[in-house]
Design a protein around this motif. Structure first.
Motif, mmCIF file in Angstrom:
data_model
loop_
_atom_site.group_PDB
_atom_site.id
_atom_site.type_symbol
_atom_site.label_atom_id
_atom_site.label_comp_id
_atom_site.label_asym_id
_atom_site.label_seq_id
_atom_site.Cartn_x
_atom_site.Cartn_y
_atom_site.Cartn_z
ATOM 1 N N MET A 165 0.844 -1.192 0.000
ATOM 2 C CA MET A 165 0.000 0.000 0.000
ATOM 3 C C MET A 165 0.878 1.240 0.000
ATOM 4 N N PRO A 166 0.442 2.309 -0.628
ATOM 5 C CA PRO A 166 1.224 3.559 -0.601
ATOM 6 C C PRO A 166 1.243 4.154 0.804
ATOM 7 N N GLY A 167 2.296 4.874 1.101
ATOM 8 C CA GLY A 167 2.401 5.460 2.434
ATOM 9 C C GLY A 167 2.872 4.405 3.428
ATOM 10 N N MET A 168 2.011 4.046 4.340
ATOM 11 C CA MET A 168 2.329 3.048 5.359
ATOM 12 C C MET A 168 2.065 1.650 4.807
ATOM 13 N N SER A 169 3.087 0.824 4.741
ATOM 14 C CA SER A 169 2.912 -0.529 4.205
ATOM 15 C C SER A 169 2.113 -1.402 5.170
ATOM 16 N N GLY A 170 1.611 -2.505 4.637
ATOM 17 C CA GLY A 170 0.872 -3.438 5.476
ATOM 18 C C GLY A 170 1.722 -4.024 6.580
ATOM 19 N N LEU A 171 3.013 -4.218 6.315
ATOM 20 C CA LEU A 171 3.904 -4.741 7.344
ATOM 21 C C LEU A 171 4.018 -3.773 8.521
ATOM 22 N N HIS A 172 4.124 -2.476 8.208
ATOM 23 C CA HIS A 172 4.206 -1.459 9.255
ATOM 24 C C HIS A 172 2.891 -1.404 10.035
ATOM 25 N N VAL A 173 1.778 -1.479 9.311
ATOM 26 C CA VAL A 173 0.461 -1.470 9.982
ATOM 27 C C VAL A 173 0.363 -2.649 10.943
ATOM 28 N N CYS A 174 0.804 -3.816 10.478
ATOM 29 C CA CYS A 174 0.764 -5.019 11.312
ATOM 30 C C CYS A 174 1.581 -4.830 12.591
ATOM 31 N N GLU A 175 2.772 -4.291 12.460
ATOM 32 C CA GLU A 175 3.626 -4.060 13.624
ATOM 33 C C GLU A 175 2.959 -3.114 14.629
ATOM 34 N N GLU A 176 2.283 -2.084 14.115
ATOM 35 C CA GLU A 176 1.590 -1.134 15.005
ATOM 36 C C GLU A 176 0.406 -1.803 15.700
ATOM 37 N N ILE A 177 -0.332 -2.623 14.962
ATOM 38 C CA ILE A 177 -1.467 -3.329 15.560
ATOM 39 C C ILE A 177 -0.979 -4.244 16.680
ATOM 40 N N ARG A 178 0.135 -4.941 16.440
ATOM 41 C CA ARG A 178 0.648 -5.903 17.406
ATOM 42 C C ARG A 178 1.097 -5.255 18.724
ATOM 43 N N LYS A 179 1.324 -3.947 18.720
ATOM 44 C CA LYS A 179 1.710 -3.269 19.953
ATOM 45 C C LYS A 179 0.566 -3.226 20.964
ATOM 46 N N GLN A 180 -0.668 -3.403 20.486
ATOM 47 C CA GLN A 180 -1.811 -3.280 21.384
ATOM 48 C C GLN A 180 -2.827 -4.410 21.273
ATOM 49 N N TRP A 181 -2.917 -5.052 20.107
ATOM 50 C CA TRP A 181 -3.962 -6.060 19.911
ATOM 51 C C TRP A 181 -3.394 -7.397 19.463
ATOM 52 N N ALA A 182 -4.054 -8.484 19.884
ATOM 53 C CA ALA A 182 -3.658 -9.832 19.481
ATOM 54 C C ALA A 182 -4.578 -10.389 18.400
ATOM 55 N N VAL A 183 -5.365 -9.521 17.785
ATOM 56 C CA VAL A 183 -6.318 -9.923 16.757
ATOM 57 C C VAL A 183 -5.593 -10.629 15.610
ATOM 58 N N PRO A 184 -6.155 -11.702 15.032
ATOM 59 C CA PRO A 184 -5.496 -12.358 13.899
ATOM 60 C C PRO A 184 -5.426 -11.454 12.673
ATOM 61 N N ILE A 185 -4.333 -11.575 11.927
ATOM 62 C CA ILE A 185 -4.113 -10.755 10.732
ATOM 63 C C ILE A 185 -3.843 -11.666 9.546
ATOM 64 N N LEU A 186 -4.650 -11.509 8.504
ATOM 65 C CA LEU A 186 -4.486 -12.260 7.257
ATOM 66 C C LEU A 186 -3.927 -11.317 6.204
ATOM 67 N N PHE A 187 -2.701 -11.574 5.762
ATOM 68 C CA PHE A 187 -2.084 -10.744 4.740
ATOM 69 C C PHE A 187 -2.584 -11.134 3.346
ATOM 70 N N LEU A 188 -2.868 -10.118 2.531
ATOM 71 C CA LEU A 188 -3.142 -10.313 1.113
ATOM 72 C C LEU A 188 -2.023 -9.648 0.332
ATOM 73 N N THR A 189 -1.480 -10.334 -0.655
ATOM 74 C CA THR A 189 -0.405 -9.722 -1.417
ATOM 75 C C THR A 189 -0.229 -10.402 -2.758
ATOM 76 N N ALA A 190 0.316 -9.655 -3.700
ATOM 77 C CA ALA A 190 0.620 -10.211 -5.013
ATOM 78 C C ALA A 190 1.908 -11.013 -4.975
ATOM 79 N N LYS A 191 2.693 -10.860 -3.909
ATOM 80 C CA LYS A 191 3.941 -11.598 -3.772
ATOM 81 C C LYS A 191 3.660 -12.994 -3.215
ATOM 82 N N ALA A 192 4.293 -13.976 -3.790
ATOM 83 C CA ALA A 192 4.016 -15.344 -3.356
ATOM 84 C C ALA A 192 5.277 -16.137 -3.026
ATOM 85 N N GLN A 193 6.433 -15.462 -2.958
ATOM 86 C CA GLN A 193 7.665 -16.151 -2.627
ATOM 87 C C GLN A 193 7.689 -16.537 -1.147
ATOM 88 N N GLU A 194 8.375 -17.643 -0.844
ATOM 89 C CA GLU A 194 8.461 -18.108 0.533
ATOM 90 C C GLU A 194 9.080 -17.046 1.441
#
Length: 241
Positions: free
Chosen positions: A56-85
């Motif tokens: 995503m432009p601006g704040m990437s999904g990885l950064h968003v995930c890290e911020e969420i993890r500071k306060q919530w344990a909610v499950p996170i499902l990543f969607l991405t066009a990248k499929a490498q291991e």
């Protein structure tokens, strides 16, 4: 039955709309965010699952995930066009629970969504007999585990667990005395279909976990093997013969 709430975070309007139509048709309450800032502004304890685009432009999904993890344990499902291991590994290290490459099928999406929500309900369930829960910390016989973050203490000393080791321990501690087969553990923690070769994967992680939390890994106090059936978390102070 409580309606579960899913937050969809993707800068692509068409993808958000498609996901909203699919998921609302399954009776989930849907919230939407077009970028990371909107997502963090909407986060609350009422959200049961976050579907998060990585690119995503601006704040990437990885950064968003890290911020969420500071306060919530909610499950996170990543969607991405990248499929490498390696891309999947980066997402999981950032705190994601599962990873779904685009394009994906409706059946695959729903399967992962329902699995994550099911496991989340188990993880945040009430502590059972023999366990004390204070400030979202489970405590029993010198072992403490935070339900919100990957933090575990053994006899007052914090031990470092990998995310998978932590999830295994949390699953077993929240369901003391219940026997989990290797298939139960693999599908709950890894969120992937179980195959016979998965037995070895679970056994290796159980062995490493015992080394970190048990005084005597060969005669475990907490993580008991139930021969022919699986594993359980022991709350009794008595050792089995």
């Amino acid at each position: 039955m409580n309606v579960q709430t899913i937050l969809i975070v993707d800068d692509d309007t068409e993808i958000r709309e498609g996901l909203r139509i699919l998921l609302s048709g399954e009776n989930y309450t849907i919230l939407e965010a077009a970028d990371g800032k909107q997502a963090l502004d909407q986060m609350s304890d009422t959200i049961d699952l976050v579907i998060l685009d990585i690119m995503m432009p601006g704040m990437s999904g990885l950064h968003v995930c890290e911020e969420i993890r500071k306060q919530w344990a909610v499950p996170i499902l990543f969607l991405t066009a990248k499929a490498q291991e390696s891309d999947k590994l980066v997402g999981l290290i950032a705190g994601g629970d599962d990873y779904l490459p685009k394009p994906f099928s409706y059946a695959e999406l729903m399967g992962r969504v329902k699995a994550l929500l099911r496991r989340y309900c188990v993880y945040r369930g009430k502590a059972q007999t023999g366990m004390l829960s204070q400030d979202n910390i489970l405590t029993t016989r010198g072992l403490k585990l935070s339900l919100d973050y990957n933090q575990v203490w053994v006899r007052g000393q914090e031990v470092e667990l990998t995310e998978l080791e932590y999830k295994i321990l949390r699953l077993l501690m929240q369901n003391p005395q219940r026997v989990f087969s290797t298939q139960n553990i693999y599908e709950s923690v890894w969120g992937e279909p179980y195959f016979y070769i998965s037995n070895g994967t679970v056994m290796v992680h159980i062995r490493k976990l015992r080394v970190k939390i048990e005084e005597d890994p060969q005669n475990p106090r907490y993580l008991k093997t139930v021969w022919g059936k699986g594993y359980r978390f022991e709350v009794s102070a008595d050792q089995e013969p």
